[in-house]
Design a protein around this motif. Structure first.
Motif, PDB file in Angstrom:
ATOM      1  N   THR A  94       0.835  -1.206   0.000  1.00 33.19           N
ATOM      2  CA  THR A  94       0.000   0.000   0.000  1.00 33.19           C
ATOM      3  C   THR A  94       0.867   1.253   0.000  1.00 33.19           C
ATOM      4  N   HIS A 121      -7.005  -4.708  -6.200  1.00 33.88           N
ATOM      5  CA  HIS A 121      -7.219  -4.499  -4.763  1.00 33.88           C
ATOM      6  C   HIS A 121      -7.455  -2.997  -4.578  1.00 33.88           C
ATOM      7  N   SER A 123      -6.159  -0.985  -2.763  1.00 34.63           N
ATOM      8  CA  SER A 123      -4.927  -0.185  -2.613  1.00 34.63           C
ATOM      9  C   SER A 123      -4.272   0.120  -3.956  1.00 34.63           C
ATOM     10  N   ASN A 173      -5.887 -10.985  -6.027  1.00 32.63           N
ATOM     11  CA  ASN A 173      -6.074 -11.575  -4.689  1.00 32.63           C
ATOM     12  C   ASN A 173      -7.432 -12.245  -4.534  1.00 32.63           C
ATOM     13  N   ASP A 198       1.587  -4.487  -9.234  1.00 30.28           N
ATOM     14  CA  ASP A 198       1.302  -4.807  -7.834  1.00 30.28           C
ATOM     15  C   ASP A 198       1.549  -6.312  -7.676  1.00 30.28           C
ATOM     16  N   GLN A 201       0.338 -10.393  -4.467  1.00 27.86           N
ATOM     17  CA  GLN A 201      -0.119 -11.796  -4.469  1.00 27.86           C
ATOM     18  C   GLN A 201       0.762 -12.688  -5.338  1.00 27.86           C
ATOM     19  N   SER A 221       4.635  -6.855  -0.408  1.00 27.15           N
ATOM     20  CA  SER A 221       4.685  -6.815   1.055  1.00 27.15           C
ATOM     21  C   SER A 221       5.460  -8.013   1.571  1.00 27.15           C
ATOM     22  N   HIS A 223       5.041  -9.486   4.482  1.00 25.75           N
ATOM     23  CA  HIS A 223       4.272 -10.416   5.326  1.00 25.75           C
ATOM     24  C   HIS A 223       3.600 -11.522   4.546  1.00 25.75           C
ATOM     25  N   LYS A 224       3.512 -11.386   3.210  1.00 25.99           N
ATOM     26  CA  LYS A 224       2.895 -12.457   2.419  1.00 25.99           C
ATOM     27  C   LYS A 224       3.933 -13.493   1.964  1.00 25.99           C
ATOM     28  N   ARG A 357     -10.920 -16.564   4.273  1.00 26.81           N
ATOM     29  CA  ARG A 357     -11.411 -15.189   4.326  1.00 26.81           C
ATOM     30  C   ARG A 357     -12.781 -15.132   3.668  1.00 26.81           C
ATOM     31  N   ARG A 377     -13.028 -17.291   0.444  1.00 28.42           N
ATOM     32  CA  ARG A 377     -11.765 -17.476  -0.294  1.00 28.42           C
ATOM     33  C   ARG A 377     -10.839 -18.409   0.477  1.00 28.42           C
TER      34      ARG A 377
HETATM   35  N1  7TS Z   1      -2.491  -5.568  -3.554  1.00 33.78           N
HETATM   36  C1  7TS Z   1      -2.948  -6.825  -3.548  1.00 33.78           C
HETATM   37  C2  7TS Z   1      -3.123  -7.552  -4.848  1.00 33.78           C
HETATM   38  C3  7TS Z   1      -3.250  -7.443  -2.329  1.00 33.78           C
HETATM   39  O1  7TS Z   1      -3.710  -8.691  -2.335  1.00 33.78           O
HETATM   40  C4  7TS Z   1      -3.066  -6.738  -1.125  1.00 33.78           C
HETATM   41  C5  7TS Z   1      -3.439  -7.322   0.204  1.00 33.78           C
HETATM   42  C6  7TS Z   1      -2.556  -5.426  -1.198  1.00 33.78           C
HETATM   43  C7  7TS Z   1      -2.291  -4.881  -2.425  1.00 33.78           C
HETATM   44  C8  7TS Z   1      -2.286  -4.610   0.023  1.00 33.78           C
HETATM   45  O2  7TS Z   1      -1.204  -5.161   0.717  1.00 33.78           O
HETATM   46  P1  7TS Z   1      -0.753  -4.534   2.131  1.00 33.78           P
HETATM   47  O3  7TS Z   1       0.260  -5.530   2.618  1.00 33.78           O
HETATM   48  O4  7TS Z   1      -0.211  -3.198   1.870  1.00 33.78           O
HETATM   49  O5  7TS Z   1      -1.993  -4.516   2.975  1.00 33.78           O
HETATM   50  N2  7TS Z   1      -4.398  -8.319   0.132  1.00 33.78           N
HETATM   51  C9  7TS Z   1      -5.085  -8.875   1.158  1.00 33.78           C
HETATM   52  C10 7TS Z   1      -5.991  -9.899   0.963  1.00 33.78           C
HETATM   53  O6  7TS Z   1      -6.258 -10.426  -0.110  1.00 33.78           O
HETATM   54  N3  7TS Z   1      -6.531 -10.236   2.155  1.00 33.78           N
HETATM   55  O7  7TS Z   1      -5.986  -9.432   3.083  1.00 33.78           O
HETATM   56  C11 7TS Z   1      -5.078  -8.579   2.482  1.00 33.78           C
END
Ligand code: 7TS
Length: 404
Positions: A94, A121, A123, A173, A198, A201, A221, A223-224, A357, A377
């Motif tokens: 984000t 998404h 964001s 996502n 982006d 995912q 990110s 954390h993924k 989710r 999901r």
């Molecule tokens: N873009 C995509 C494609 C995403 O899946 C997500 C988070 C973001 C941006 C934002 O990432 P962040 O780490 O900055 O929050 N997607 C999800 C989801 O699918 N379920 O929870 C967060």
């Protein structure tokens, strides 16, 4: 082949119980679980080298700085960036998207166009809408079909000399679609438009090669991908990062400050104002090492098997419809069961220890397209198993019987 039992033993959380049942964690699209090496690396940082970076002459500051910059180098290698200074540490996807969108405020003029896709998404929608409001540029949308695939013929007609940036996800996502980003990038470049990918995912499943892709920006990110929360990466081509203005002002991003004029630091520091997430930056390198030690070929093979098995087993359930049936997709299955609200299924199967989710997945335009309030999901990771899918399918059958 993966030794799945050995892999699962790396993740302490996978052996816990939730609501009295063994945890089945199928919410990997939201965030991944963390292996012990990552958890240990966080403690080790605070136990042994915690210090602020890029500023102290003392030993700890030097150790912390070296570890932080070494991690930047690992990310550079991982995504095949040409220079380490093209890898900016951010707080996550984000932040990275907002940084670029904010920078484009100095470039866009009324009448210019920004292209996003129908399956973004929030964001990767809202920052561009805000940018268009500020600059008088227009947001255009690349449409998708009923399988959840972007319609490239429509994309071709949307592109023009007015297009200044195209911003799409590598993998959706909510639907799992793998988008044809190489085609999207090459076509946009033919019109002189920049491209942001982006990759939030995508990075859990593939190792992006930013030079081969030739994208201008690639964001994700930590954390993924088994890393900590609060750390992410914005890759930007050197030429673009030099052209964009800083996002935040503060310490570390300057060369010289006076009340008359401030000059900015070289890349990457120009975009890294303030004390960063030092532990996060260092441990993201540990997480990337871990993912590579598992191996992306192994990861993809395991996840493809889970996708095929999960799809087949779920379709056994009467009235179940899958949203996102693209020819090329990753291990995400979004679905609904006729006459039942996704939230009700999610709540009941949570009582059985299963984490999925439910909702719009921060992708409301996709839900509007399919005229549904949301989906359930299940998003699989390489540490998931077919046995866990069986547990979920039985739980959904039980929940469906209770709710119909
Ligand atoms: N873009 C995509 C494609 C995403 O899946 C997500 C988070 C973001 C941006 C934002 O990432 P962040 O780490 O900055 O929050 N997607 C999800 C989801 O699918 N379920 O929870 C967060």
């Amino acid at each position: 082949m993966l030794d799945i039992h050995k892999i699962r033993a790396d993740f302490p959380i996978l052996s816990r119980k939730v609501n009295g049942k063994p945890l089945v964690y199928f919410d990997n699209g939201a965030t991944s679980q963390k292996p012990q090496v990552v958890i240990d690396a966080i403690s080790k940082y605070y136990e042994e080298i915690n210090a602020n970076i890029h500023r102290g002459v003392h030993t700890l500051s030097q150790l912390a700085t070296d570890a932080y910059e070494a991690s930047r180098g690992k990310i550079q290698n991982h995504i095949n960036a040409k220079f380490a200074h093209e890898v900016l540490f951010t707080s996550g996807t984000t932040f990275g998207i907002n940084l670029v969108a904010n920078g484009f405020a100095s470039i866009l003029k009324p009448g210019d166009e920004v292209l996003v896709s129908a399956m973004e998404h929030h964001s990767n929608i809202v920052p561009w809408q805000m940018l268009c409001e500020r600059t008088g540029a227009t947001l255009k949308v690349i449409p998708m079909n009923d399988n959840g695939e972007l319609i490239m013929a429509e994309y071709d007609t949307l592109l023009s000399d007015k297009t200044k940036i195209v911003t799409v996800n590598h993998i959706s996502n909510a639907l799992g679609t793998v988008n044809p980003i190489k085609y999207i990038i090459d076509k946009a470049h033919a019109f002189g438009a920049a491209v942001l990918i982006d990759g939030a995912q995508a990075v859990p499943h593939v190792k992006p090669d930013v030079q081969a892709l030739d994208c201008d920006f690639y964001v994700f990110s930590g954390h993924k991908i088994c890393g900590p929360t609060g750390i992410g990466v914005l890759y930007g081509k050197e030429s673009w990062l030099n052209k964009l203005p800083p996002y935040q002002g503060g310490g570390e991003m300057i060369k010289d400050v006076s009340f008359e004029k401030t000059t900015y630091a070289e890349l990457p520091h120009k975009f890294e104002a303030g004390t960063p997430n030092v532990a996060g930056g260092i441990v993201l390198g540990t997480a990337v090492d871990y993912m590579n030690s598992v191996g992306f070929d192994n990861i993809q093979q395991q996840e493809l098997e889970l996708l095929e098995y999960g799809t087949r087993r779920l379709l056994e359930i009467e009235g179940l419809k899958i949203y996102g049936t693209a020819a090329i997709k990753t291990s995400v299955i979004s679905f609904n069961i006729e006459g039942i609200h996704p939230y009700d299924i999610g709540t009941i199967i949570d009582k059985l220890g299963i984490a999925v989710r439910t909702g719009h997945h921060c992708a409301q335009p996709i839900m509007s397209y399919f005229k549904i309030p949301g989906t359930i999901r299940a998003s699989f990771s390489f540490y998931n198993t077919k046995e866990e899918i069986d547990i979920m399918v039985e739980a959904i059958k039980r929940a469906t019987a209770m709710l119909s």
